[in-house]
Scaffold this motif. Structure first.
Motif, PDB file in Angstrom:
ATOM      1  N   HIS A 153       0.861  -1.195   0.000  1.00 23.15           N
ATOM      2  CA  HIS A 153       0.000   0.000   0.000  1.00 23.15           C
ATOM      3  C   HIS A 153       0.896   1.244   0.000  1.00 23.15           C
ATOM      4  CE1 HIS A 153      -2.699  -3.160   1.469  1.00 23.15           C
ATOM      5  NE2 HIS A 153      -3.679  -2.433   0.922  1.00 23.15           N
ATOM      6  N   LYS A 155       0.916   4.312  -1.406  1.00 31.27           N
ATOM      7  CA  LYS A 155       0.423   5.668  -1.190  1.00 31.27           C
ATOM      8  C   LYS A 155       0.179   5.917   0.296  1.00 31.27           C
ATOM      9  CE  LYS A 155      -1.478   7.939  -4.397  1.00 31.27           C
ATOM     10  NZ  LYS A 155      -2.278   8.588  -5.449  1.00 31.27           N
ATOM     11  N   GLU A 156      -0.406   4.950   0.964  1.00 31.62           N
ATOM     12  CA  GLU A 156      -0.672   5.057   2.399  1.00 31.62           C
ATOM     13  C   GLU A 156       0.629   5.105   3.195  1.00 31.62           C
ATOM     14  OE1 GLU A 156      -2.294   1.922   5.706  1.00 31.62           O
ATOM     15  OE2 GLU A 156      -3.433   2.066   3.834  1.00 31.62           O
ATOM     16  N   ALA A 159       2.293   8.477   2.869  1.00 30.40           N
ATOM     17  CA  ALA A 159       1.626   9.492   3.687  1.00 30.40           C
ATOM     18  C   ALA A 159       2.156   9.454   5.123  1.00 30.40           C
ATOM     19  CB  ALA A 159       0.114   9.269   3.656  1.00 30.40           C
ATOM     20  N   TYR A 183       7.769   3.909 -10.067  1.00 31.77           N
ATOM     21  CA  TYR A 183       6.909   5.062  -9.803  1.00 31.77           C
ATOM     22  C   TYR A 183       7.697   6.070  -8.968  1.00 31.77           C
ATOM     23  CZ  TYR A 183       3.272   1.560 -10.792  1.00 31.77           C
ATOM     24  OH  TYR A 183       2.506   0.577 -11.360  1.00 31.77           O
ATOM     25  N   ASP A 186       4.618  11.713  -6.540  1.00 36.01           N
ATOM     26  CA  ASP A 186       3.184  11.619  -6.276  1.00 36.01           C
ATOM     27  C   ASP A 186       2.467  10.596  -7.146  1.00 36.01           C
ATOM     28  OD1 ASP A 186       3.368  13.585  -4.338  1.00 36.01           O
ATOM     29  OD2 ASP A 186       3.105  15.214  -5.792  1.00 36.01           O
ATOM     30  N   GLU A 187       3.189   9.907  -8.037  1.00 39.07           N
ATOM     31  CA  GLU A 187       2.500   8.935  -8.888  1.00 39.07           C
ATOM     32  C   GLU A 187       2.394   7.558  -8.247  1.00 39.07           C
ATOM     33  OE1 GLU A 187       5.860   7.698 -11.884  1.00 39.07           O
ATOM     34  OE2 GLU A 187       5.104   9.607 -12.592  1.00 39.07           O
ATOM     35  N   LEU A 188       2.660   7.450  -6.958  1.00 39.91           N
ATOM     36  CA  LEU A 188       2.584   6.157  -6.294  1.00 39.91           C
ATOM     37  C   LEU A 188       1.165   5.593  -6.363  1.00 39.91           C
ATOM     38  CD1 LEU A 188       4.656   6.850  -3.046  1.00 39.91           C
ATOM     39  CD2 LEU A 188       5.449   5.859  -5.188  1.00 39.91           C
ATOM     40  N   GLU A 190      -2.166   3.168  -5.276  1.00 37.95           N
ATOM     41  CA  GLU A 190      -2.798   2.793  -4.006  1.00 37.95           C
ATOM     42  C   GLU A 190      -2.297   1.418  -3.549  1.00 37.95           C
ATOM     43  OE1 GLU A 190      -4.800   4.444  -2.089  1.00 37.95           O
ATOM     44  OE2 GLU A 190      -5.353   6.151  -3.350  1.00 37.95           O
TER      45      GLU A 190
END
Length: 202
Positions: A153, A155-156, A159, A183, A186-188, A190
């Motif tokens: 995961h 993107k998570e 963050a 990647y 910011d193109e990661l 989900e």
């Protein structure tokens, strides 16, 4: 073309098959010193030693980088040349700096890298310390990096890392396998494959 080839932590038997092939096929093989020459001696003995002084003097380091770049530029522009570096050429190696100087002074020379066993993975094996989840990487400076494994995961995860001050991210999914993807920023996605590695830098 100049290829930075990782030759591992010191055992000649820990070189990859690809590293050995390139060392044997190259028109010129460069090494940063006698230790590297000894490691690759079972595969190649006619090597050229480049000087990289162990100093904190940035002016002297820059001068040597320029001199070495000028030395390899001619042969690398006309054929396959290999620069053997202990560990992996992308982990704290001089190859990154050398290729940057080459790009500036001799832009026609292409550079590439072939990974080797880094000190990080060699340490885990010798010390019998399995790595699970991730590792922090630091050279003692304020800039710190983190390498996370099995990031399904991304993107998570990114963050959470941003809350710790990390701002720069690269995700590699299915590295050296079919379907490899890279990647950045910011193109990661989900979700990603179990075979994913996330690099984060402050």
């Amino acid at each position: 073309m100049l290829v930075g080839v990782g030759i591992g932590p010191g055992d000649p038997e820990l070189l990859t098959v690809k590293a050995v092939r390139l060392i044997q096929e190259a028109e010129v093989v460069y090494v940063p010193g006698r230790v590297a020459a000894r490691i690759i001696a079972p595969y190649r003995t006619d090597v050229e030693v480049l000087s990289f002084p162990m100093t904190g003097d940035e002016v002297e380091i820059a001068r040597c980088m320029e001199k070495n770049a000028d030395t390899v530029a001619g042969p690398a522009a006309n054929g396959l040349c290999v620069f053997c570096i202990l560990g992996d050429p992308n982990f704290y190696g001089t190859f990154g700096r050398l290729s940057a100087v080459l790009a500036e002074r001799h832009p026609a020379v292409r550079c590439a890298t072939v990974p080797g066993i880094s000190a990080i993975t060699a340490f885990a094996s010798v010390a019998d310390v399995p790595v699970s989840g991730g590792i922090g990487v630091s050279d003692g400076s304020e800039e710190e990096s983190r390498l996370l494994l099995k990031v399904t995961h991304p993107k998570e995860t990114a963050a959470r890392l941003r809350a710790e001050g990390f701002t720069d991210f690269v995700l590699v999914e299915r590295m050296y396998m079919d379907g490899e993807q890279v990647y950045q920023g910011d193109e990661l996605p989900e979700k990603s494959s179990y075979f994913s590695v996330l690099f984060a830098r402050r």
